[in-house]
Write a protein that holds these residues in place. Structure first.
Motif, PDB file in Angstrom:
ATOM      1  N   MET A   4       0.894  -1.073   0.027  1.00  0.00           N
ATOM      2  CA  MET A   4      -0.013   0.084   0.092  1.00  0.00           C
ATOM      3  C   MET A   4       0.880   1.226   0.034  1.00  0.00           C
ATOM      4  O   MET A   4       1.932   1.288   0.633  1.00  0.00           O
ATOM      5  N   ASN A   5       0.298   2.269  -0.742  1.00  0.00           N
ATOM      6  CA  ASN A   5       1.211   3.523  -0.615  1.00  0.00           C
ATOM      7  C   ASN A   5       0.832   4.509   0.600  1.00  0.00           C
ATOM      8  O   ASN A   5      -0.315   4.989   0.478  1.00  0.00           O
ATOM      9  N   ILE A   6       1.696   4.546   1.370  1.00  0.00           N
ATOM     10  CA  ILE A   6       1.375   5.654   2.501  1.00  0.00           C
ATOM     11  C   ILE A   6       2.539   6.717   2.428  1.00  0.00           C
ATOM     12  O   ILE A   6       3.921   6.350   2.356  1.00  0.00           O
ATOM     13  N   SER A   7       2.198   7.830   2.586  1.00  0.00           N
ATOM     14  CA  SER A   7       3.370   8.830   2.920  1.00  0.00           C
ATOM     15  C   SER A   7       2.856   9.986   3.650  1.00  0.00           C
ATOM     16  O   SER A   7       1.823  10.232   4.017  1.00  0.00           O
ATOM     17  N   LEU A   8       3.912  10.439   4.296  1.00  0.00           N
ATOM     18  CA  LEU A   8       4.040  11.596   5.393  1.00  0.00           C
ATOM     19  C   LEU A   8       4.600  12.647   4.991  1.00  0.00           C
ATOM     20  O   LEU A   8       5.715  12.708   4.528  1.00  0.00           O
ATOM     21  N   GLN A   9       3.969  13.902   5.070  1.00  0.00           N
ATOM     22  CA  GLN A   9       4.472  15.085   4.414  1.00  0.00           C
ATOM     23  C   GLN A   9       4.346  16.149   5.772  1.00  0.00           C
ATOM     24  O   GLN A   9       3.328  16.381   6.377  1.00  0.00           O
ATOM     25  N   ASN A  10       5.508  16.441   6.175  1.00  0.00           N
ATOM     26  CA  ASN A  10       5.804  17.675   7.378  1.00  0.00           C
ATOM     27  C   ASN A  10       5.144  18.758   6.988  1.00  0.00           C
ATOM     28  O   ASN A  10       5.416  19.265   5.704  1.00  0.00           O
ATOM     29  N   VAL A  11       4.261  19.245   7.749  1.00  0.00           N
ATOM     30  CA  VAL A  11       3.635  20.793   7.631  1.00  0.00           C
ATOM     31  C   VAL A  11       4.484  21.813   8.114  1.00  0.00           C
ATOM     32  O   VAL A  11       4.764  22.780   7.781  1.00  0.00           O
ATOM     33  N   ASN A  12       4.930  21.414   9.260  1.00  0.00           N
ATOM     34  CA  ASN A  12       5.957  22.172   9.954  1.00  0.00           C
ATOM     35  C   ASN A  12       6.847  21.253  11.091  1.00  0.00           C
ATOM     36  O   ASN A  12       6.349  20.060  10.945  1.00  0.00           O
ATOM     37  N   ASN A  13       7.400  21.734  12.196  1.00  0.00           N
ATOM     38  CA  ASN A  13       8.125  20.777  13.069  1.00  0.00           C
ATOM     39  C   ASN A  13       7.228  19.843  13.841  1.00  0.00           C
ATOM     40  O   ASN A  13       7.782  19.011  14.207  1.00  0.00           O
ATOM     41  N   VAL A  14       5.848  20.238  14.038  1.00  0.00           N
ATOM     42  CA  VAL A  14       5.156  19.538  14.939  1.00  0.00           C
ATOM     43  C   VAL A  14       3.743  19.239  14.496  1.00  0.00           C
ATOM     44  O   VAL A  14       2.970  18.518  15.032  1.00  0.00           O
ATOM     45  N   SER A  15       3.762  19.301  12.951  1.00  0.00           N
ATOM     46  CA  SER A  15       2.528  18.500  12.447  1.00  0.00           C
ATOM     47  C   SER A  15       2.773  17.945  11.070  1.00  0.00           C
ATOM     48  O   SER A  15       3.533  18.512  10.328  1.00  0.00           O
ATOM     49  N   ALA A  16       1.970  17.111  10.563  1.00  0.00           N
ATOM     50  CA  ALA A  16       2.208  16.370   9.352  1.00  0.00           C
ATOM     51  C   ALA A  16       0.807  16.006   8.880  1.00  0.00           C
ATOM     52  O   ALA A  16       0.018  15.856   9.794  1.00  0.00           O
ATOM     53  N   VAL A  17       0.986  15.590   7.719  1.00  0.00           N
ATOM     54  CA  VAL A  17      -0.208  15.164   6.939  1.00  0.00           C
ATOM     55  C   VAL A  17       0.098  13.608   6.255  1.00  0.00           C
ATOM     56  O   VAL A  17       0.957  13.488   5.761  1.00  0.00           O
ATOM     57  N   LEU A  18      -0.688  12.873   6.861  1.00  0.00           N
ATOM     58  CA  LEU A  18      -0.445  11.257   6.491  1.00  0.00           C
ATOM     59  C   LEU A  18      -1.311  11.024   5.326  1.00  0.00           C
ATOM     60  O   LEU A  18      -2.677  11.227   5.552  1.00  0.00           O
ATOM     61  N   THR A  19      -0.596  10.608   4.255  1.00  0.00           N
ATOM     62  CA  THR A  19      -1.881   9.999   3.100  1.00  0.00           C
ATOM     63  C   THR A  19      -1.869   8.739   2.856  1.00  0.00           C
ATOM     64  O   THR A  19      -0.586   8.176   2.641  1.00  0.00           O
ATOM     65  N   VAL A  20      -3.004   8.073   2.621  1.00  0.00           N
ATOM     66  CA  VAL A  20      -3.098   6.560   2.507  1.00  0.00           C
ATOM     67  C   VAL A  20      -3.793   6.308   1.216  1.00  0.00           C
ATOM     68  O   VAL A  20      -4.901   6.785   0.827  1.00  0.00           O
ATOM     69  N   GLN A  21      -2.996   5.637   0.381  1.00  0.00           N
ATOM     70  CA  GLN A  21      -3.946   5.121  -0.959  1.00  0.00           C
ATOM     71  C   GLN A  21      -4.026   3.619  -0.922  1.00  0.00           C
ATOM     72  O   GLN A  21      -3.190   3.097  -0.764  1.00  0.00           O
ATOM     73  N   ILE A  22      -5.450   3.405  -1.051  1.00  0.00           N
ATOM     74  CA  ILE A  22      -5.746   2.156  -1.287  1.00  0.00           C
ATOM     75  C   ILE A  22      -6.222   1.668  -2.475  1.00  0.00           C
ATOM     76  O   ILE A  22      -7.159   2.192  -2.933  1.00  0.00           O
ATOM     77  N   GLU A  23      -5.848   0.576  -3.123  1.00  0.00           N
ATOM     78  CA  GLU A  23      -6.423   0.128  -4.429  1.00  0.00           C
ATOM     79  C   GLU A  23      -6.997  -1.118  -4.128  1.00  0.00           C
ATOM     80  O   GLU A  23      -6.908  -1.688  -3.288  1.00  0.00           O
ATOM     81  N   LYS A  24      -7.730  -1.210  -5.398  1.00  0.00           N
ATOM     82  CA  LYS A  24      -8.715  -2.511  -5.391  1.00  0.00           C
ATOM     83  C   LYS A  24      -7.845  -4.107  -4.767  1.00  0.00           C
ATOM     84  O   LYS A  24      -8.369  -4.701  -4.025  1.00  0.00           O
ATOM     85  N   ALA A  25      -6.549  -3.823  -5.320  1.00  0.00           N
ATOM     86  CA  ALA A  25      -5.848  -5.210  -5.083  1.00  0.00           C
ATOM     87  C   ALA A  25      -5.383  -5.221  -3.759  1.00  0.00           C
ATOM     88  O   ALA A  25      -5.201  -6.246  -3.023  1.00  0.00           O
ATOM     89  N   ASP A  26      -5.505  -3.947  -3.044  1.00  0.00           N
ATOM     90  CA  ASP A  26      -5.297  -4.022  -1.389  1.00  0.00           C
ATOM     91  C   ASP A  26      -6.294  -4.829  -0.704  1.00  0.00           C
ATOM     92  O   ASP A  26      -6.009  -5.454   0.356  1.00  0.00           O
ATOM     93  N   TYR A  27      -7.561  -4.582  -1.080  1.00  0.00           N
ATOM     94  CA  TYR A  27      -8.660  -5.082  -0.203  1.00  0.00           C
ATOM     95  C   TYR A  27      -9.420  -6.317  -0.873  1.00  0.00           C
ATOM     96  O   TYR A  27     -10.124  -6.963  -0.270  1.00  0.00           O
ATOM     97  N   GLN A  28      -9.319  -6.420  -2.356  1.00  0.00           N
ATOM     98  CA  GLN A  28     -10.164  -7.403  -2.898  1.00  0.00           C
ATOM     99  C   GLN A  28     -10.229  -8.750  -2.057  1.00  0.00           C
ATOM    100  O   GLN A  28     -11.451  -9.396  -1.906  1.00  0.00           O
ATOM    101  N   VAL A  29      -9.104  -9.325  -1.977  1.00  0.00           N
ATOM    102  CA  VAL A  29      -9.197 -10.597  -1.334  1.00  0.00           C
ATOM    103  C   VAL A  29      -9.947 -10.665   0.022  1.00  0.00           C
ATOM    104  O   VAL A  29     -10.855 -11.748   0.114  1.00  0.00           O
TER     105      VAL A  29
END
Length: 451
Positions: A4-29
């Motif tokens: 799965m594709n997960i990335s973390l982007q720092n906004v500043n020293n004390v906060s960040a945004v975590l983004t999760v991409q989920i594709e069909k192949a990740d959950y279908q089974v």
């Protein structure tokens, strides 16, 4: 198995945004598996159990199963990512507004706001000086403890003549203005009195050298300085009625009882300290002094930990936090108390959090470990201290065991004990790292610091 594709982007020293991409192949089974399990269990009119067509199951349950599986997968992967990448997160990830349509989409993207712990260093050395209060154990304290033990083993003798601190028992009768027994006045049989407790010296003097079977006249309300509670209990009336009986009373003494304190003998030493710990008064007093000193040392350590905490927090200065995110987290945890509660307690909670972060760093840096044995010992310590408050020094081992076992059954008390173990180990280590500025104080001065 797709990654799965997960990335973390720092906004500043004390906060960040975590983004999760989920594709069909990740959950279908997983989704197919859950739908199969569901098909075996579902009851639908017109079909035998387990024979409902898959298309119908999908139509009815497809979306809710998809939501559940995607959510499970996301939580698991986010947790994994945070652990593996050692993201120093505070609280939990806060979901952003995610435009996701489970009815139509196959691929999903979710974003979370993450509050990060601030970076800081905490190093202590002999260059850091912290006050340490040594509480003096006075002879008077030892005297008082000794007196308490001798009173416990006291004997009570009946005597013929009254002396200070004796207890009197007799018939108490209200008198009229002519000094005769008052018609329908108060009479208390077997009234018990200790003239030593009287506030008025002239009234107290009436009882000097009094003998059994004599009758004395005194004024209770003058003697006890109009203390409603004492008079009500002596005259066996309500507090409100006390004022109506302010005149003289006669007291016919039936019994005089004297307390003879127990002797400071081997039996008493063994009973208080355990066998063979002291063989004369000097050793007995020394042991008691040591016990008091031990209790005080724990108090001094507790105060040291507060002082060293303030010292460190001042030294590192105010840490930066992602305030808006932290307030959201605090609101999440205190939903029923609302925004006002959060804004009122926010600063205080940051102080607690700062100390928590400092403590974690110090515990890691000094390699502090908490073993089960430490927790058990601390439970015994806490029990011992409780008994010591009631003057019981020599508590049998099995009694300590039983009490501490009870304590260890409750989750909250175990958490509190673990915290105490951490703090006491930390306190020991920090005492060795900083320079202690020893200050001798009396118990009164020390207690004033906590008022």
């Amino acid at each position: 198995k797709s990654e799965m594709n997960i990335s973390l982007q720092n906004v500043n020293n004390v906060s960040a945004v975590l983004t999760v991409q989920i594709e069909k192949a990740d959950y279908q089974v997983q989704v197919d598996k859950s739908l199969k399990t569901l098909r075996q269990r579902v009851n639908m009119p017109g079909f035998r159990k387990g024979m409902v067509p898959m298309g119908l199951i999908k139509k009815q349950y497809g979306v809710s199963v998809l939501i559940e599986e995607v959510d499970k997968l996301m939580q698991e992967k986010v947790g994994e990512y945070i652990r593996e990448n050692k993201v120093n997160m505070l609280g939990t990830p806060l979901p952003k507004e995610n435009n996701v349509n489970f009815e139509t989409d196959e691929n999903f993207e979710f974003s979370f706001d993450i509050a990060l712990a601030p970076e800081f260093n905490v190093e202590l050395s002999a260059a850091d000086t912290v006050d340490y209060y040594d509480i003096e154990v006075t002879d008077a304290m030892v005297d008082q403890q000794v007196k308490m033990y001798t009173q416990r083993t006291a004997k009570y003798d009946k005597v013929e003549e009254y002396q200070e601190n004796d207890m009197l028992k007799g018939l108490l009768a209200e008198l009229d203005e002519n000094g005769s027994t008052k018609e329908g006045g108060i009479q208390v049989e077997g009234a018990v009195m200790m003239p030593s407790y009287m506030k008025n010296d002239d009234q107290k003097a009436i009882f000097n050298g009094a003998k059994t079977n004599t009758v004395l006249v005194f004024n209770p309300s003058v003697a006890f300085d109009n203390n409603e509670a004492e008079l009500a209990s002596l005259l066996k009336i309500q507090k409100e009625e006390v004022a109506a009986h302010a005149g003289n009373f006669s007291f016919q003494i039936e019994e005089i009882t004297r307390m003879i304190p127990g002797e400071l003998n081997q039996e008493l030493f063994d009973q208080v300290l355990g066998e063979g710990k002291a063989s004369n008064e000097e050793e007995f007093r020394a042991q008691i002094k040591e016990t008091i000193a031990g209790q005080f040392a724990a108090d001094s350590d507790y105060k040291f930990l507060i002082d060293v905490r303030n010292y460190i927090v001042n030294k590192i200065g105010k840490l930066e936090f992602a305030d808006d995110l932290m307030k959201r987290i605090m609101l999440e945890n205190n939903k029923e108390k609302g925004e006002e509660f959060v804004s009122e307690h926010y600063e205080k909670s940051l102080e607690e959090l700062t100390w928590h972060l400092v403590k974690e760093k110090l515990v890691a840096a000094n390699n502090i470990k908490v073993e089960q044995a430490d927790v058990n010992e601390m439970a015994k310590e806490a029990t011992r201290a409780q008994f010591a408050q009631y003057g019981m020094i020599n508590v049998p081992e099995e009694l300590l065991e039983n009490y501490s076992k009870e304590m260890l059954k409750k989750r909250e008390s175990v958490e509190a004990l673990v915290n105490r173990v951490v703090e006491s180990k930390l306190s020991e280590i920090l005492k060795g790292q900083v320079t202690l500025n020893h200050k001798a104080v009396s118990a009164e001065e020390f207690n004033k610091m906590f008022q």
